[in-house]
Design an enzyme around this catalytic site. Sequence first.
Site, PDB file in Angstrom:
ATOM      1  N   LYS A  52      -0.700  -1.288  13.694  1.00 24.27           N
ATOM      2  CA  LYS A  52       0.205  -0.426  12.934  1.00 24.27           C
ATOM      3  C   LYS A  52       1.540  -0.224  13.659  1.00 24.27           C
ATOM      4  CE  LYS A  52      -2.274   0.226   9.273  1.00 24.27           C
ATOM      5  NZ  LYS A  52      -1.798  -0.357   7.981  1.00 24.27           N
TER       6      LYS A  52
ATOM      7  N   LEU B 236      -5.507   4.688  -1.145  1.00 23.50           N
ATOM      8  CA  LEU B 236      -4.063   4.784  -1.329  1.00 23.50           C
ATOM      9  C   LEU B 236      -3.530   3.704  -2.269  1.00 23.50           C
ATOM     10  CD1 LEU B 236      -2.932   5.548   2.328  1.00 23.50           C
ATOM     11  CD2 LEU B 236      -2.485   7.003   0.341  1.00 23.50           C
TER      12      LEU B 236
ATOM     13  N   TYR C 253      -6.273  -0.924  15.957  1.00 27.13           N
ATOM     14  CA  TYR C 253      -5.566  -0.396  14.786  1.00 27.13           C
ATOM     15  C   TYR C 253      -4.184   0.139  15.169  1.00 27.13           C
ATOM     16  CZ  TYR C 253      -4.969   2.423  10.505  1.00 27.13           C
ATOM     17  OH  TYR C 253      -4.503   2.982   9.335  1.00 27.13           O
TER      18      TYR C 253
ATOM     19  N   ASN D  72      -0.221  -2.545   1.623  1.00 25.23           N
ATOM     20  CA  ASN D  72      -1.128  -1.422   1.857  1.00 25.23           C
ATOM     21  C   ASN D  72      -2.471  -1.849   2.432  1.00 25.23           C
ATOM     22  OD1 ASN D  72      -2.324   1.424   1.137  1.00 25.23           O
ATOM     23  ND2 ASN D  72      -3.631  -0.052   0.057  1.00 25.23           N
TER      24      ASN D  72
ATOM     25  N   ASP E 208      -7.383 -12.641  -0.030  1.00 29.28           N
ATOM     26  CA  ASP E 208      -7.118 -12.112   1.310  1.00 29.28           C
ATOM     27  C   ASP E 208      -5.637 -12.264   1.627  1.00 29.28           C
ATOM     28  OD1 ASP E 208      -6.918 -11.576   4.026  1.00 29.28           O
ATOM     29  OD2 ASP E 208      -8.318 -13.138   4.656  1.00 29.28           O
TER      30      ASP E 208
ATOM     31  N   ASP F  29      -6.777  -7.048  -4.377  1.00 30.73           N
ATOM     32  CA  ASP F  29      -7.850  -6.621  -3.488  1.00 30.73           C
ATOM     33  C   ASP F  29      -8.741  -7.833  -3.245  1.00 30.73           C
ATOM     34  OD1 ASP F  29      -8.644  -3.426  -2.794  1.00 30.73           O
ATOM     35  OD2 ASP F  29     -10.133  -4.935  -2.269  1.00 30.73           O
TER      36      ASP F  29
ATOM     37  N   THR G 105      -9.175   8.499   2.285  1.00 30.35           N
ATOM     38  CA  THR G 105      -9.488   7.169   1.790  1.00 30.35           C
ATOM     39  C   THR G 105     -10.875   6.803   2.301  1.00 30.35           C
ATOM     40  OG1 THR G 105      -8.668   5.949   3.726  1.00 30.35           O
ATOM     41  CG2 THR G 105      -7.032   6.589   2.055  1.00 30.35           C
TER      42      THR G 105
END
Length: 285
Positions: free
Chosen positions: A159, A13, A155, A84, A57, A32, A189
Amino acid sequence: MRVVIVTGAGQGLGRAHAHAFAAEGFSVVVNDVGEAAETVVAEITAAGGVAVASVGDVSDWSYAERLVGTAVETFGDLHVLVNNAGLVRDRMLVGMSEAEWDLVLQVDLKGHFCPLRHAAAHWRAQAKAGRPVSGRIINTSSGAGLMGSVGQGNYSAAKAGVLGLTFVAAAELARYGVTVNAIAPAARTPMTAAVFADMMATQDAAFDAMAPENVSPLVVWLGGEEAGSVTGRVFEVEGDRIGLADGWRYGHRREIGRRFEVAEAGKAVLDLIAEAAPPTPVYGA
């Protein structure tokens, strides 16, 4: 020219977002943790766009400050932050290790906060100096953050935390001319292709519904000046669909004007549940 930082933009993404912003004339800082950032920058510049790489990071406080500084020093300002970057370490809760919990919360939640915090400081300083601000933050949540997902307790928690961060940041940063929204995307992804292989395999269809590029137009629009009236919202986006997520709201209540007895509390709970719509099931339940 507007300037955007896209974190985790070396693949998936983030890569799609970086290309989409560049195609719309934005200057792009491609973040990244490895060499993939340089590869995406080379792709963008080969296509006539403007981009620079920043490797690091985003959950590291000092690096996140330098990341914002890279945008300002290279392009003169920062207008948009797309948070992201993320990862998964899927496991049922009874088998999850402390390290698996900590890593996902660090990257997926703290990795949103750190760049947001330093971008917000930049925009606050501009506002206090009397300069006009048109700041945009787009955070990345997930259906797991909205509904929960079996095998993804870490996760899902991270989120869901991103959503809470989004709502608070939208309220606090509005005074400086900054909007903050979140997306809950579904796309193919490196993270989803292995876990949800059957769902993501739409490459050979007439319309590749799981292509990450389908998500990017919404993200680019939210990063534009025309999106200034939209803040504190969560959008589900997948394929050819965009939906506005309708989150927690106050529901039915019972009041008796005094402390509940235990049995009365139980009856109130059962009555309230009977009156309410059933909750959306957890993914995988």
